[in-house]
Design an enzyme around this catalytic site. Structure first.
Site, PDB file in Angstrom:
ATOM      1  CE  LYS A 218      62.362 -56.350  23.553  1.00  0.00           C
ATOM      2  NZ  LYS A 218      62.603 -57.015  24.788  1.00  0.00           N
ATOM      3  CG  ASP A 237      59.208 -53.037  24.412  1.00  0.00           C
ATOM      4  OD1 ASP A 237      58.945 -52.093  23.648  1.00  0.00           O
ATOM      5  OD2 ASP A 237      59.697 -52.871  25.530  1.00  0.00           O
TER       6      ASP A 237
END
Length: 281
Positions: A218, A237
DNA sequence: AGCCAGGGAGTCG
DNA sequence: CGACTCCATGGC
């Protein structure tokens, strides 16, 4: 007839017909802008400015002494030379992206300084935006260069690399302190080559970034997108995972890879603010 | 008190 | 690989 880039009072005027300044600065890609009156005040690298938007123009009022490249710096930061019309035209070909675009038109992907972006998103892990902002402000106040207007620029990798993790205690960033130091040392040693990360193959850039402690999938995508200008990056996410499952059951379509970053940002804005895909208040 | 926050590292199997 | 658990801190 186009306005001169720098007016007599020092205000920089940049044509930006399709820019939504508020959405761009508040959509979670940056952490050092604060809404102030009709505009925003912020610090990028070692430049502070009050920015606002009027009549299709982006107005930059620097709070620190103008440098020679001042207009070019902000033009690049706000990504004004990218063809957003073309990107949105491509997204309009997909029903979901078209709807998200209509909801969040005018968002630009900022071109933020690399090291600043790396640190910011390392700090973002398992954290919330108000606290991330506070940590970054303390980081700059403790170790960044003092600017002429009383604010502080972002500390250099060399400055941070020379510190020990106890020195970072005032930041109150918890276990992320050692990650910050690792990132700084990788930068200072030249191990992370910004030029190569910008131009090299995406898989290589991803892998290189993820060798830094605290940088996983991420964070790497965020740094690639916001700190290295790589529009093919696509941060995912938990919210985005949910949105993808609902709207792109077979994954994000490869034919939209060239606008993936903007698509992600627009989708994120859309699902978080319109109550789409997941019903958290 | 307990949960969550734009995740990631370490450790199991 | 995949599925855990823990990680510091602060706000609610």
């Amino acid at each position: 007839m186009p306005l001169p880039a720098v007016q007599l009072d020092g205000t920089i005027v940049l044509q930006a017909p399709d820019l939504d300044l508020r959405a761009t600065l508040l959509c979670g890609q940056c952490f050092r802008w604060e809404e102030r009156g009709t505009g925003f005040f912020g610090v990028v690298s070692d430049r502070a400015a009050l920015v606002s938007y009027r009549d299709g123009n982006l107005l930059i009022a620097p709070a620190t002494p103008l440098k020679e490249d001042e207009a070019a710096f902000w033009r690049n930061y706000f990504d004004l030379d990218r063809d957003y019309e073309a990107l949105r035209r491509q997204m309009a070909l997909h029903p979901v992206l078209r709807e998200a675009c209509a909801f969040a038109s005018g968002i630009h992907i900022l071109r933020q300084p690399f090291f600043e972006t790396l640190c910011s998103f390392i700090l973002s892990a398992n954290n919330n935006i108000p606290r991330i902002k506070g940590i970054i402000e303390r980081l700059c106040a403790c170790f960044g260069p003092a600017l002429e207007d009383g604010h502080f620029g972002f500390p250099s990798p060399e400055t941070l690399a020379a510190l020990k993790k106890e020195d970072l205690a005032p930041l109150r960033c918890g276990y992320r302190a050692s990650y910050l130091l690792d990132a700084a040392r990788r930068m200072a040693s030249g191990e992370l080559d910004e030029t190569a990360l910008k131009a090299g193959p995406m898989p290589d850039a991803r892998a290189a970034l993820q060798t830094v402690m605290g940088v996983g999938p991420k964070v790497a995508e965020c740094v690639l997108l916001y700190g290295l200008g790589r529009m093919e990056a696509f941060p995912v996410d938990v919210w985005m995972r949910r949105a993808l499952l609902e709207h792109f059951p077979q994954g994000f379509p490869e034919e939209y890879r060239s606008c993936a970053g903007l698509a992600q940002q627009v989708l994120y804005h859309w699902v978080r603010q319109s109550g789409k895909s997941g019903e958290k208040a």
